[in-house]
Write an enzyme that holds these catalytic residues in place. Structure first.
Site, short mmCIF file in Angstrom:
data_model
loop_
_atom_site.label_atom_id
_atom_site.label_comp_id
_atom_site.label_asym_id
_atom_site.label_seq_id
_atom_site.Cartn_x
_atom_site.Cartn_y
_atom_site.Cartn_z
N CYS A 321 37.02 -48.66 44.01
CA CYS A 321 37.51 -49.55 45.14
C CYS A 321 37.79 -51.03 44.49
CB CYS A 321 36.29 -49.70 46.11
SG CYS A 321 36.50 -50.58 47.54
N GLY A 356 28.35 -47.52 45.09
CA GLY A 356 27.61 -47.97 43.95
C GLY A 356 26.59 -46.88 43.38
N ARG A 417 42.62 -46.80 57.65
CA ARG A 417 40.98 -47.22 57.27
C ARG A 417 40.97 -48.80 56.90
NH1 ARG A 417 37.59 -47.47 53.01
NH2 ARG A 417 35.47 -46.66 53.33
#
Length: 502
Positions: A321, A356, A417
């Site tokens: 991301c 993460g 999204r």
């Protein structure tokens, strides 16, 4: 001179650490060890995904199109966790993935294609990822099973122009869809057969081969009780968006038996999501809905007031991301989880730490900072159960892994999204990459969970609830790690080493 020892005050409370104006990631912080008075195997990892949905283990597979489809959903449910099916495909196709996962009670899913007796198989691709092709009178799953063709038998056919009805094997012994591995294995032994057909409502849903049974039986024992609903089916979640057409998608999913829906948005604090939450709770009051993604207490409060049953936390923290780089918004994941959990627990709303997670230590940190579950993408991508085929890249066996904000995923529809499906120019907030083969989640997840239990033991928490209580009572203490401390805390000073955890 007074030599009276000062009162012991070591480390920082989470409350103090996370109010200093810094945005911390998992690697930035470290927990100080506490007192141990129980064995690691006694640690209880049971939790809640939402207000009403319990899980035996706190693991959730992310709704990404290179992570969660039917095979991942069946495997995660069998381990005591859950998967959320991605929505980057037509509504009917997503509902089909849902039904496929829920029509099994063993973590084996070959998803065989169907053909009529008159069909001709000219290419191996006609088998898809399955070792079998099922032959029915109609050529569909709704037809009467006449026989099957094994891919290896097809390869041995000299004349690839033959109709499958001319060389198919007769139907094997059938078992009910919810038969366990012991029963399936026993049938194979008694019948001296290498395959058993799983049947439901008169139709065949899958074939199980002897190799599949032996492979799964060779893995560690399943980590916990499977995530099964009152109807005896695996529990499976699914992602939807916030557009008008997603109401139709939701209807398909509800008819397919979905157990929880996730409103999939990179920034969940929007009028679109608030309206969709209210719609779901009004039309389907018995269906739990998870909102997000959020990283601040203000965002969380808005979604809680709208009626969410769970919150998904994280913005820009995933390995693929780039939201924080491209849009300059987000938050370090450790800070985000702590802040959102601080307000969510007062309202009885469980928090999902999304993104993460690279190792078991990150899972321990996320859960101890207030999360009830962790959602994983890259940690599960590359596994046997993840969608896609393995390829070799620079001598390593890998699978594709892509962010839902990548341009490649956006062409399939995931730009909704990011509220970008109506934009004239598409801006990527993710990348496409590859992750190496990790084997089956049925193999490595039990080891991961055992490492998490040992981490909880070290901080003196015998359960997730205990960890949350210790955090809020200021017993658990943390510190920030310097760059040198992070280096020291990892493998260092070696010419070479072999990285194995099990």
């Amino acid at each position: 001179m007074d030599f009276t020892p000062p009162p012991i005050e070591d480390g920082f409370t989470a409350e103090k650490l996370f109010t200093q104006g810094f945005s911390y990631t998992y690697d930035d912080v470290i927990f100080l060890p506490h007192y141990i008075d129980f064995p690691a195997d006694a640690v209880d990892l049971s939790t809640r995904l939402t207000r009403r949905l319990p899980l035996a283990v706190p693991l959730v597979a992310s709704p990404m199109d290179t992570v969660s489809e039917s095979a991942m959903a069946a495997a995660m449910a069998s381990l005591g966790g859950i998967a959320v099916l991605h929505s980057n495909l037509p509504a009917a196709a997503q509902a089909a993935l849902l039904r496929a996962a829920k029509s099994r009670r063993v973590p084996i899913l070959s998803d065989p294609p169907f053909a009529a007796p008159s069909a001709v198989v000219e290419h191996a691709d006609d088998f898809g990822d399955s070792p079998f092709l099922l032959v029915t009178d109609t050529g569909t799953s709704a037809g009467r099973l006449l026989g099957y063709v094994a891919k290896r038998e097809w390869r041995n056919q000299n004349d690839k122009g033959l109709k499958v009805g001319d060389y198919m094997a007769p139907p094997p012994r059938r078992a009910q869809w919810n038969a366990d591995l012991v029963k399936i294995s026993g049938m194979m032994e008694s019948e001296k057969s290498g395959v058993v057909a799983l049947e439901r409502d008169g139709g065949v849903v899958d074939f199980v081969a002897r190799e599949d049974v032996e492979r799964v039986r060779g893995y560690p024992k399943l980590a916990a009780a499977a995530t099964v609903g009152a109807d005896g089916e695996f529990m499976v979640g699914a992602a939807i968006g916030t557009r008008e057409e997603d109401k139709e998608r939701l209807e398909h999913l509800v008819k397919g038996g979905v157990n929880v829906v996730v409103l999939d948005s990179s920034q969940g604090n929007s009028i679109y999501q608030l309206d969709m939450i209210k719609y779901v709770k009004r039309v389907y009051p018995d269906l739990d809905v998870i909102g997000g993604n959020v990283v601040t207490m203000y965002q969380a409060e808005n979604l809680i007031q709208a009626g969410v049953d769970g919150l998904r936390v994280g913005m820009g923290s995933g390995s693929i991301c780039t939201t924080q780089e491209v849009c300059a918004v987000g938050r370090g994941q450790a800070t985000a989880v702590y802040k959102v959990s601080s307000i969510a627990y007062k309202n009885g709303v469980p928090v999902i730490a999304d993104g993460g997670i690279s190792n078991s230590g990150h899972i321990v940190k996320a859960l101890s900072l207030g999360a009830s579950t962790v959602m994983m993408g890259s940690f599960l991508a590359g596994s046997l159960e993840a969608p896609g085929a393995y390829v070799y890249q620079n001598g390593q066996r890998v699978k594709k892994y892509r962010g839902m904000g990548s341009l490649e995923a956006m062409t399939k529809g995931s730009d909704a999204r990011y509220l970008g499906d109506t934009a004239k120019l598409k801006i990527a907030q993710g990348v496409v990459g590859a992750v190496k083969d990790k084997g089956s989640v049925l193999n490595f997840i039990p080891y991961t969970l055992q490492a998490v239990r040992q981490g909880f033991q070290d901080i003196g928490a015998s359960s997730l609830q205990s960890a949350h209580d210790l955090l809020r009572s200021r017993v658990i203490r943390l510190e920030v790690r310097s760059g040198a401390a992070q280096v020291e805390g990892g493998v260092h000073g070696l010419v070479s080493y072999e990285k194995k955890y099990y």
